[in-house]
Write a protein that holds these residues in place. Structure first.
Motif, PDB file in Angstrom:
ATOM      1  N   SER A   1       4.039  -9.879  -3.657  1.00 47.61           N
ATOM      2  CA  SER A   1       4.184  -8.327  -3.193  1.00 47.61           C
ATOM      3  C   SER A   1       5.059  -8.446  -1.854  1.00 47.61           C
TER       4      SER A   1
ATOM      5  N   ASN B   1       6.921  -6.402   1.634  1.00 44.94           N
ATOM      6  CA  ASN B   1       6.700  -5.667   2.368  1.00 44.94           C
ATOM      7  C   ASN B   1       6.381  -4.360   2.488  1.00 44.94           C
ATOM      8  N   VAL B   2       5.270  -3.914   1.388  1.00 46.69           N
ATOM      9  CA  VAL B   2       6.062  -2.311   1.093  1.00 46.69           C
ATOM     10  C   VAL B   2       4.909  -1.260   1.661  1.00 46.69           C
ATOM     11  N   ALA B   3       5.453  -0.370   2.452  1.00 47.54           N
ATOM     12  CA  ALA B   3       3.671  -0.017   3.217  1.00 47.54           C
ATOM     13  C   ALA B   3       3.063   1.059   2.299  1.00 47.54           C
ATOM     14  N   PRO B   4       1.597   1.209   2.211  1.00 49.82           N
ATOM     15  CA  PRO B   4       1.085   2.388   0.881  1.00 49.82           C
ATOM     16  C   PRO B   4       1.441   3.659   0.810  1.00 49.82           C
ATOM     17  N   VAL B   5       1.219   4.044   0.174  1.00 49.55           N
ATOM     18  CA  VAL B   5       1.169   5.586   0.349  1.00 49.55           C
ATOM     19  C   VAL B   5       0.339   6.311   0.784  1.00 49.55           C
ATOM     20  N   ARG B   6       0.922   7.179   1.484  1.00 49.03           N
ATOM     21  CA  ARG B   6       0.487   8.178   2.877  1.00 49.03           C
ATOM     22  C   ARG B   6      -0.445   9.313   1.454  1.00 49.03           C
TER      23      ARG B   6
ATOM     24  N   ALA C   1      -5.692  -8.625   1.682  1.00 49.34           N
ATOM     25  CA  ALA C   1      -5.510  -7.733   1.380  1.00 49.34           C
ATOM     26  C   ALA C   1      -4.243  -7.126   0.483  1.00 49.34           C
ATOM     27  N   ARG C   2      -3.826  -8.192   0.612  1.00 45.83           N
ATOM     28  CA  ARG C   2      -2.394  -7.151   0.234  1.00 45.83           C
ATOM     29  C   ARG C   2      -1.916  -9.079  -0.987  1.00 45.83           C
TER      30      ARG C   2
ATOM     31  N   ASP D   1       2.088  11.958   1.935  1.00 39.32           N
ATOM     32  CA  ASP D   1       3.550  11.729   0.848  1.00 39.32           C
ATOM     33  C   ASP D   1       3.260  12.756  -0.294  1.00 39.32           C
TER      34      ASP D   1
END
Length: 69
Positions: free
Chosen positions: A30, A32-37, A25-26, A40
């Protein structure tokens, strides 16, 4: 006297999923950056729109003051 719940168990009012995301999935390198919701993005667009409207109102007020005697 015994405790009603063991120390390690924390009562929760909502369900939690304790699964790690799949490895594919990642990307490997990369951080540990949360995906953009989506919320947001919508809040950002709303903020830009409000700032643009404020700038237009300020420009209109300045022009009206310059034109009026």
């Amino acid at each position: 006297m015994r405790r009603a719940l063991p120390y390690r168990r924390i009562p929760r009012h909502y369900l939690m999923v304790h699964r790690k995301p799949p490895r594919g999935a990642r990307p490997q390198g990369s951080p540990n950056v949360a995906p953009v919701r989506l919320s947001d993005l919508i809040l950002g667009l709303l903020g830009v729109t409000l700032l643009g409207g404020l700038a237009l109102m300020a420009a209109a007020a300045l022009m009206a003051r310059a034109v009026a005697p």
